[in-house]
Design a protein around this motif. Structure first.
Motif, PDB file in Angstrom:
ATOM      1  N   ILE A 140      12.010   4.004  -0.637  1.00  0.00           N
ATOM      2  CA  ILE A 140      11.552   2.954  -1.558  1.00  0.00           C
ATOM      3  C   ILE A 140      11.990   1.584  -1.042  1.00  0.00           C
ATOM      4  O   ILE A 140      11.188   0.657  -0.948  1.00  0.00           O
ATOM      5  CB  ILE A 140      12.093   3.187  -2.987  1.00  0.00           C
ATOM      6  CG1 ILE A 140      11.430   4.406  -3.622  1.00  0.00           C
ATOM      7  CG2 ILE A 140      11.877   1.950  -3.857  1.00  0.00           C
ATOM      8  CD1 ILE A 140      12.068   4.848  -4.928  1.00  0.00           C
ATOM      9  N   THR A 200      -1.337   0.316  -0.759  1.00  0.00           N
ATOM     10  CA  THR A 200      -1.524   1.307  -1.820  1.00  0.00           C
ATOM     11  C   THR A 200      -2.591   2.335  -1.455  1.00  0.00           C
ATOM     12  O   THR A 200      -2.487   3.499  -1.852  1.00  0.00           O
ATOM     13  CB  THR A 200      -1.896   0.639  -3.157  1.00  0.00           C
ATOM     14  OG1 THR A 200      -3.060  -0.154  -2.980  1.00  0.00           O
ATOM     15  CG2 THR A 200      -0.752  -0.203  -3.671  1.00  0.00           C
ATOM     16  N   SER A 235      10.249   0.684   2.354  1.00  0.00           N
ATOM     17  CA  SER A 235       8.822   0.493   2.141  1.00  0.00           C
ATOM     18  C   SER A 235       8.545  -0.884   1.562  1.00  0.00           C
ATOM     19  O   SER A 235       7.680  -1.627   2.058  1.00  0.00           O
ATOM     20  CB  SER A 235       8.287   1.592   1.208  1.00  0.00           C
ATOM     21  OG  SER A 235       6.952   1.384   0.890  1.00  0.00           O
ATOM     22  N   MET A 236       9.252  -1.244   0.529  1.00  0.00           N
ATOM     23  CA  MET A 236       9.050  -2.550  -0.105  1.00  0.00           C
ATOM     24  C   MET A 236       9.487  -3.692   0.818  1.00  0.00           C
ATOM     25  O   MET A 236       8.827  -4.730   0.896  1.00  0.00           O
ATOM     26  CB  MET A 236       9.817  -2.636  -1.430  1.00  0.00           C
ATOM     27  CG  MET A 236       9.309  -1.693  -2.481  1.00  0.00           C
ATOM     28  SD  MET A 236       7.589  -2.043  -2.872  1.00  0.00           S
ATOM     29  CE  MET A 236       7.049  -0.434  -3.353  1.00  0.00           C
ATOM     30  N   TRP A 262       8.188   8.192  -0.290  1.00  0.00           N
ATOM     31  CA  TRP A 262       8.947   8.045  -1.542  1.00  0.00           C
ATOM     32  C   TRP A 262       8.185   8.550  -2.748  1.00  0.00           C
ATOM     33  O   TRP A 262       8.789   9.052  -3.707  1.00  0.00           O
ATOM     34  CB  TRP A 262       9.510   6.652  -1.735  1.00  0.00           C
ATOM     35  CG  TRP A 262       8.619   5.491  -1.996  1.00  0.00           C
ATOM     36  CD1 TRP A 262       8.259   4.531  -1.112  1.00  0.00           C
ATOM     37  CD2 TRP A 262       8.029   5.108  -3.250  1.00  0.00           C
ATOM     38  NE1 TRP A 262       7.473   3.584  -1.732  1.00  0.00           N
ATOM     39  CE2 TRP A 262       7.314   3.913  -3.040  1.00  0.00           C
ATOM     40  CE3 TRP A 262       8.022   5.658  -4.528  1.00  0.00           C
ATOM     41  CZ2 TRP A 262       6.612   3.262  -4.050  1.00  0.00           C
ATOM     42  CZ3 TRP A 262       7.331   5.020  -5.538  1.00  0.00           C
ATOM     43  CH2 TRP A 262       6.634   3.837  -5.288  1.00  0.00           C
ATOM     44  N   GLU A 319       5.750   4.672   1.872  1.00  0.00           N
ATOM     45  CA  GLU A 319       5.348   4.832   0.470  1.00  0.00           C
ATOM     46  C   GLU A 319       4.955   6.272   0.187  1.00  0.00           C
ATOM     47  O   GLU A 319       5.307   6.829  -0.855  1.00  0.00           O
ATOM     48  CB  GLU A 319       4.203   3.891   0.111  1.00  0.00           C
ATOM     49  CG  GLU A 319       3.837   4.010  -1.361  1.00  0.00           C
ATOM     50  CD  GLU A 319       2.558   3.298  -1.732  1.00  0.00           C
ATOM     51  OE1 GLU A 319       2.407   3.026  -2.939  1.00  0.00           O
ATOM     52  OE2 GLU A 319       1.716   3.043  -0.874  1.00  0.00           O
ATOM     53  N   GLY A 355      -0.870   4.815   0.713  1.00  0.00           N
ATOM     54  CA  GLY A 355       0.023   5.629  -0.108  1.00  0.00           C
ATOM     55  C   GLY A 355      -0.719   6.642  -0.951  1.00  0.00           C
ATOM     56  O   GLY A 355      -0.346   7.810  -1.018  1.00  0.00           O
TER      57      GLY A 355
END
Length: 113
Positions: free
Chosen positions: A38, A62, A41-42, A18, A15, A65
């Motif tokens: 992206i 998060t 990561s997801m 990206w 994250e 990130g």
């Protein structure tokens, strides 16, 4: 369980990549790396959160990130250092560590295999 947290941590590191890529990509190669980061990561976030509490997982993801992006922007890309910003990142990291500490093995039973 530890394997799942390792996967989520890797997703958090991607994250950082990206998010920085969205700001600093300038040609097809750097945009391609950003899009790959992206996706992976997801994808890793989804895999890692199958057996973990989703709220804690997302907070860790998060939090990593956000803090990683801010720190790298200051160190690598010359973003101005602001003590308040760094202190707030430390508060965020403490909150994420706190969530990890209180998250037990039994917080999410019956998850997907």
């Amino acid at each position: 369980m530890k394997r799942d947290w390792c996967i989520v941590s890797l997703a958090g590191l991607l994250e950082i990549g990206w998010v920085i890529g969205l700001n600093h990509s300038y040609n097809w190669w750097t945009w391609g790396l950003t899009l790959c980061a992206i996706y992976f990561s997801m994808h890793l976030l989804i895999i890692g959160s199958r057996r973990l509490p989703v709220g804690t997982t997302y907070a860790v993801f998060t939090g990593m990130g956000t803090s990683g992006t801010v720190i790298l922007e200051i160190i690598v890309f010359g973003e101005p250092f602001q003590l308040v910003k760094v202190l707030l990142i430390l508060v965020l990291v403490c909150g994420v560590i706190g969530l990890l500490t209180i998250t037990g093995d039994n917080d999410k039973e019956g998850g997907h295999a």
